[in-house]
Design an enzyme around this catalytic site. Structure first.
Site, PDB file in Angstrom:
ATOM      1  CE  LYS A  53      -3.902  -2.486   1.836  1.00 31.12           C
ATOM      2  NZ  LYS A  53      -4.639  -3.052   2.953  1.00 31.12           N
ATOM      3  CD  GLN A  97      -3.963  -4.825   5.959  1.00 34.64           C
ATOM      4  OE1 GLN A  97      -3.925  -3.768   5.324  1.00 34.64           O
ATOM      5  NE2 GLN A  97      -4.398  -5.942   5.414  1.00 34.64           N
ATOM      6  CG  ASP A 120     -10.270  -0.685   4.154  1.00 35.13           C
ATOM      7  OD1 ASP A 120      -9.942  -1.150   3.044  1.00 35.13           O
ATOM      8  OD2 ASP A 120      -9.690  -0.951   5.223  1.00 35.13           O
TER       9      ASP A 120
HETATM   10  N1  GUN Z   1      -7.459  -7.408   5.236  1.00 33.34           N
HETATM   11  C1  GUN Z   1      -7.765  -8.153   4.140  1.00 33.34           C
HETATM   12  N2  GUN Z   1      -8.345  -7.385   3.195  1.00 33.34           N
HETATM   13  C2  GUN Z   1      -8.394  -6.136   3.717  1.00 33.34           C
HETATM   14  C3  GUN Z   1      -8.871  -4.894   3.196  1.00 33.34           C
HETATM   15  O1  GUN Z   1      -9.386  -4.777   2.079  1.00 33.34           O
HETATM   16  N3  GUN Z   1      -8.733  -3.832   4.024  1.00 33.34           N
HETATM   17  C4  GUN Z   1      -8.202  -3.931   5.273  1.00 33.34           C
HETATM   18  N4  GUN Z   1      -8.151  -2.832   6.020  1.00 33.34           N
HETATM   19  N5  GUN Z   1      -7.756  -5.060   5.777  1.00 33.34           N
HETATM   20  C5  GUN Z   1      -7.840  -6.150   4.980  1.00 33.34           C
END
Ligand code: GUN
Length: 295
Positions: A53, A97, A120
């Site tokens: 990211k 996350q 998100d």
């Molecule tokens: N863990 C797995 N997929 C995601 C996602 O799309 N966003 C976040 N914040 N955590 C994740």
């Protein structure tokens, strides 16, 4: 033989457009969009995602603020960080996350994020807006990426039968809600099936577009797919490599060799949906920046 949908190429194209827009906005406003990414603990897969990211942001000129917290961080301390990020003017998007350590209540954290910074798309306000079809919101990144790929390969989705295997809050449920909306990126007839179905194949064989987000390799085999279907594989599973059992490899939820002989188009794993997920996060962060600056 199916066309292999090149997620990397689509992601590169979109990132190029995002980068151009970010640089034009930087010229115009003197500011760059900013994304705060919060990781609690040392989950190795999460560490990889968080690094990717950060790299994605750098590639398009978005400022990235990474908060790497130790596994014992209290819920109160995490909430206090989120409050600070909610108030920080240079932070346009906030991503915590998942999964979080067991002592932290995931909903309490998601609910604390300002919905206007929830890139998100997990906050109940954004979830509700997706259901209603209010476009003034953030769509969650993985289903948003699936929607982009589907639209590249099916020109008129109106009335097409889209079947989703999986009912998670991150993929299955939001994708179903997005694809049933009456707009030009959707307008499908949608079926959601899941582990409680006595015979998943009964549903998958009806799909014009089949999206598989079940979290298990070989969930969909060749005889479960209609000739000519477009197949989107969201799964990421690490398995022993049959060519060399001392090694592992990534596979999706779809048996690629079998299904690629029946489908008209299919995403590979890796290189299909994966590259789109972070790209849509960057697109959402750019959208957040524009919303918050009245642009
Ligand atoms: N863990 C797995 N997929 C995601 C996602 O799309 N966003 C976040 N914040 N955590 C994740």
């Amino acid at each position: 033989m199916a066309v292999i949908i090149d997620g990397k190429a689509v992601a590169a194209e979109l990132r190029d457009d995002i980068r151009k827009e970010v640089f034009a906005l930087r010229e115009k406003t003197g500011k760059a969009p900013g994304l705060a990414v919060v990781l609690v603990g040392e989950n190795p897969a999460s560490q990889v995602y968080v690094r990717m990211k950060g790299k994605g942001c750098e590639e398009v000129g978005i400022a990235s603020y990474q908060h790497l917290l130790h596994a014992e961080t209290s819920q109160e301390a995490l909430l206090s960080l989120i409050n600070k990020l909610n108030a920080a003017p240079d932070v346009n998007g906030i991503l915590v996350q998942l999964p979080l350590p067991a002592h932290i209540n995931e909903s309490a954290i998601i609910n604390a994020i300002n919905p206007r910074k929830d890139v998100d798309g997990f906050h109940p306000v954004n979830v509700g807006k997706v259901v209603i079809g209010d476009e003034d919101c953030f769509s969650p990144c993985t289903p948003y990426g699936c929607q982009v790929l589907i639209n590249r390969h099916v020109k008129d989705l109106k009335g097409k039968h889209l079947v989703v295997v999986g009912r998670s809050n991150i993929v299955g449920k939001p994708l179903a809600n997005m694809m049933v909306q009456k707009n030009k990126m959707a307008n499908c007839v949608v079926t959601v099936c899941h582990t409680a179905a006595p015979d998943i194949a009964y549903y998958t064989r009806q799909a014009d577009v089949l999206v598989v987000a079940a979290g298990r390799p070989d969930t969909v085999r060749g005889d479960m797919v209609k000739e000519g279907a477009v197949v989107i594989d969201v799964g990421v599973n690490r398995v022993a490599d049959p060519a060399d059992p001392s090694k592992t490899k990534l596979v999706g939820d779809v048996n690629f060799d079998e299904v690629s002989k029946v489908a008209s188009a299919i995403t590979p794993v890796p290189g299909g949906v994966g590259p789109l997920t972070i790209t849509m996060l960057l697109a959402n962060t750019l959208k957040a920046f524009k919303l918050q600056n009245g642009l």
